[in-house]
Design a protein around this motif. Structure first.
Motif, PDB file in Angstrom:
ATOM      1  N   ASN A  78      -1.807  -0.334   0.201  1.00  0.00           N
ATOM      2  CA  ASN A  78      -1.149   0.450   1.250  1.00  0.00           C
ATOM      3  C   ASN A  78      -0.253  -0.416   2.120  1.00  0.00           C
ATOM      4  N   PHE A  79      -0.784  -1.528   2.590  1.00  0.00           N
ATOM      5  CA  PHE A  79      -0.015  -2.393   3.482  1.00  0.00           C
ATOM      6  C   PHE A  79       1.119  -3.089   2.741  1.00  0.00           C
ATOM      7  N   THR A  80       0.907  -3.430   1.472  1.00  0.00           N
ATOM      8  CA  THR A  80       1.982  -4.043   0.688  1.00  0.00           C
ATOM      9  C   THR A  80       3.125  -3.057   0.487  1.00  0.00           C
ATOM     10  N   ALA A  81       2.787  -1.821   0.150  1.00  0.00           N
ATOM     11  CA  ALA A  81       3.818  -0.798  -0.024  1.00  0.00           C
ATOM     12  C   ALA A  81       4.589  -0.581   1.278  1.00  0.00           C
ATOM     13  N   LEU A  82       3.885  -0.541   2.395  1.00  0.00           N
ATOM     14  CA  LEU A  82       4.543  -0.353   3.686  1.00  0.00           C
ATOM     15  C   LEU A  82       5.439  -1.540   4.010  1.00  0.00           C
ATOM     16  N   ALA A  83       4.973  -2.756   3.706  1.00  0.00           N
ATOM     17  CA  ALA A  83       5.800  -3.943   3.928  1.00  0.00           C
ATOM     18  C   ALA A  83       7.091  -3.851   3.120  1.00  0.00           C
ATOM     19  N   GLY A  84       6.992  -3.375   1.875  1.00  0.00           N
ATOM     20  CA  GLY A  84       8.173  -3.232   1.042  1.00  0.00           C
ATOM     21  C   GLY A  84       9.161  -2.223   1.603  1.00  0.00           C
ATOM     22  N   VAL A  85       8.636  -1.145   2.155  1.00  0.00           N
ATOM     23  CA  VAL A  85       9.500  -0.137   2.767  1.00  0.00           C
ATOM     24  C   VAL A  85      10.163  -0.682   4.024  1.00  0.00           C
ATOM     25  N   LEU A  86       9.385  -1.347   4.876  1.00  0.00           N
ATOM     26  CA  LEU A  86       9.929  -1.874   6.132  1.00  0.00           C
ATOM     27  C   LEU A  86      10.932  -2.992   5.892  1.00  0.00           C
ATOM     28  N   ALA A  87      10.790  -3.713   4.783  1.00  0.00           N
ATOM     29  CA  ALA A  87      11.730  -4.784   4.460  1.00  0.00           C
ATOM     30  C   ALA A  87      13.145  -4.253   4.243  1.00  0.00           C
ATOM     31  N   MET A  88      13.253  -2.960   3.942  1.00  0.00           N
ATOM     32  CA  MET A  88      14.561  -2.347   3.729  1.00  0.00           C
ATOM     33  C   MET A  88      15.158  -1.795   5.019  1.00  0.00           C
ATOM     34  N   GLN A  89      14.477  -2.048   6.143  1.00  0.00           N
ATOM     35  CA  GLN A  89      14.952  -1.664   7.473  1.00  0.00           C
ATOM     36  C   GLN A  89      15.313  -0.177   7.547  1.00  0.00           C
ATOM     37  N   PRO A  90      14.349   0.681   7.263  1.00  0.00           N
ATOM     38  CA  PRO A  90      14.624   2.126   7.262  1.00  0.00           C
ATOM     39  C   PRO A  90      14.878   2.664   8.660  1.00  0.00           C
ATOM     40  N   LYS A  91      15.563   3.810   8.694  1.00  0.00           N
ATOM     41  CA  LYS A  91      15.808   4.527   9.943  1.00  0.00           C
ATOM     42  C   LYS A  91      14.781   5.634  10.164  1.00  0.00           C
ATOM     43  N   VAL A  92      14.087   6.023   9.080  1.00  0.00           N
ATOM     44  CA  VAL A  92      13.082   7.089   9.118  1.00  0.00           C
ATOM     45  C   VAL A  92      11.976   6.717   8.140  1.00  0.00           C
ATOM     46  N   LEU A  93      10.738   7.135   8.438  1.00  0.00           N
ATOM     47  CA  LEU A  93       9.620   6.906   7.529  1.00  0.00           C
ATOM     48  C   LEU A  93       9.003   8.233   7.100  1.00  0.00           C
ATOM     49  N   LEU A  94       8.730   8.340   5.799  1.00  0.00           N
ATOM     50  CA  LEU A  94       7.945   9.431   5.236  1.00  0.00           C
ATOM     51  C   LEU A  94       6.670   8.808   4.689  1.00  0.00           C
ATOM     52  N   LEU A  95       5.519   9.200   5.223  1.00  0.00           N
ATOM     53  CA  LEU A  95       4.252   8.579   4.849  1.00  0.00           C
ATOM     54  C   LEU A  95       3.279   9.632   4.342  1.00  0.00           C
ATOM     55  N   ASP A  96       2.751   9.392   3.136  1.00  0.00           N
ATOM     56  CA  ASP A  96       1.844  10.351   2.509  1.00  0.00           C
ATOM     57  C   ASP A  96       0.425   9.786   2.513  1.00  0.00           C
ATOM     58  N   GLU A  97      -0.420  10.329   3.379  1.00  0.00           N
ATOM     59  CA  GLU A  97      -1.811   9.887   3.537  1.00  0.00           C
ATOM     60  C   GLU A  97      -1.909   8.358   3.697  1.00  0.00           C
ATOM     61  N   PRO A  98      -1.260   7.799   4.721  1.00  0.00           N
ATOM     62  CA  PRO A  98      -1.201   6.342   4.862  1.00  0.00           C
ATOM     63  C   PRO A  98      -2.527   5.666   5.180  1.00  0.00           C
ATOM     64  N   THR A  99      -3.538   6.430   5.613  1.00  0.00           N
ATOM     65  CA  THR A  99      -4.832   5.806   5.930  1.00  0.00           C
ATOM     66  C   THR A  99      -5.781   5.791   4.732  1.00  0.00           C
ATOM     67  N   GLN A 124       7.960  -9.538   6.945  1.00  0.00           N
ATOM     68  CA  GLN A 124       7.217  -8.286   6.951  1.00  0.00           C
ATOM     69  C   GLN A 124       5.737  -8.507   6.621  1.00  0.00           C
ATOM     70  N   LEU A 125       5.461  -9.416   5.693  1.00  0.00           N
ATOM     71  CA  LEU A 125       4.062  -9.730   5.379  1.00  0.00           C
ATOM     72  C   LEU A 125       3.361 -10.337   6.588  1.00  0.00           C
ATOM     73  N   GLU A 126       4.076 -11.172   7.329  1.00  0.00           N
ATOM     74  CA  GLU A 126       3.516 -11.751   8.552  1.00  0.00           C
ATOM     75  C   GLU A 126       3.314 -10.669   9.614  1.00  0.00           C
ATOM     76  N   ARG A 127       4.271  -9.778   9.713  1.00  0.00           N
ATOM     77  CA  ARG A 127       4.195  -8.694  10.693  1.00  0.00           C
ATOM     78  C   ARG A 127       2.968  -7.814  10.461  1.00  0.00           C
ATOM     79  N   LEU A 128       2.641  -7.585   9.190  1.00  0.00           N
ATOM     80  CA  LEU A 128       1.493  -6.755   8.835  1.00  0.00           C
ATOM     81  C   LEU A 128       0.223  -7.583   8.655  1.00  0.00           C
ATOM     82  N   ASN A 129       0.341  -8.890   8.924  1.00  0.00           N
ATOM     83  CA  ASN A 129      -0.811  -9.793   8.841  1.00  0.00           C
ATOM     84  C   ASN A 129      -1.434  -9.810   7.442  1.00  0.00           C
ATOM     85  N   ILE A 130      -0.575  -9.791   6.412  1.00  0.00           N
ATOM     86  CA  ILE A 130      -1.056  -9.877   5.032  1.00  0.00           C
ATOM     87  C   ILE A 130      -0.326 -10.975   4.262  1.00  0.00           C
ATOM     88  N   VAL A 131       0.204 -11.964   4.997  1.00  0.00           N
ATOM     89  CA  VAL A 131       0.951 -13.030   4.319  1.00  0.00           C
ATOM     90  C   VAL A 131       0.062 -13.809   3.348  1.00  0.00           C
TER      91      VAL A 131
END
Length: 213
Positions: A144-165, A121-128
């Motif tokens: 922001n990107f670290t938190a998203l990597a942590g969420v994606l590592a759990m292989q979610p089926k849905v995403l809830l994002l609060d002001e991701p930018t 996931q870190l490689e996928r987000l280019n933050i390895v």
């Protein structure tokens, strides 16, 4: 098929109505953006949808199942991934790699499997390159990107994002936009960034501005 159905939802905090009589649906593969001024209840709604904040009336139905009590929401956490408005609130390290691996470990994977997924996931987000950094030393955008990597590592089926930018420059907003489009997951996104919203949104949900959230 709808992954989420909300009917006549009412949320109160400190005896004040924050959300009232709210109904909407989130179909599979759909990106729904929450709109409204600061204080209208966007963050409150996202937290309520995972049971972090109780609701007083109405119905929340995830994947066809009504969720009312804590025990109903617990199985969803991970399956429905959430990134908080202040990403630092969900980072507890000690390093970036450890933080991203925490979710898979908590899902029952062994250490090797969890850390391999975290690296991917870190490689996928280019933050390895951040993998050995303490989470306390990260910039807002890196958080922001670290938190998203942590969420994606759990292989979610849905995403809830609060002001991701929040905290992202133009280049990283473009990077985030491309990533979210590539994921093709159903998403409920709260954002004040109009250009970001216009680029990704399939539809919009406007909340009243006379609430507090």
């Amino acid at each position: 098929m709808n992954v989420l159905e909300v009917k006549q939802l009412q949320i109160m905090r400190e005896q004040r109505v924050i959300i009232d009589n709210l109904s909407f649906e989130l179909p599979e593969g759909h990106r729904l953006f929450l709109q409204g001024d600061i204080g209208c209840g966007k963050s409150t709604l996202l937290h309520c949808l995972l049971g972090f904040i109780p609701y007083q009336q109405g119905e929340i139905r995830w994947f066809g199942n009504v969720c009312r009590q804590e025990k109903d929401f617990v199985p969803l956490r991970g399956k429905v991934g959430i990134c908080f408005q202040h990403a630092g609130d969900q980072l507890f390290g000690p390093t970036v790699l450890d933080d991203v691996a925490f979710g898979p470990l908590n899902q029952g994977l062994n250490r090797d499997e969890a850390y391999q997924i975290a690296l991917q996931q870190l490689e996928r987000l280019n933050i390895v390159g951040l993998k050995d950094r303490s989470v306390n030393t990260l910039s807002g955008g890196e958080q922001n990107f670290t938190a998203l990597a942590g969420v994606l590592a759990m292989q979610p089926k849905v995403l809830l994002l609060d002001e991701p930018t929040n905290g992202l420059d133009v280049k990283n907003i473009a990077k985030l936009t491309a990533l979210l489009r590539e994921l093709q997951l159903p998403m409920l996104i709260a954002s004040h960034d109009l250009r970001f919203s216009e680029t990704l949104a399939d539809s919009y949900l406007s909340l009243a501005t006379d609430n507090d959230g």
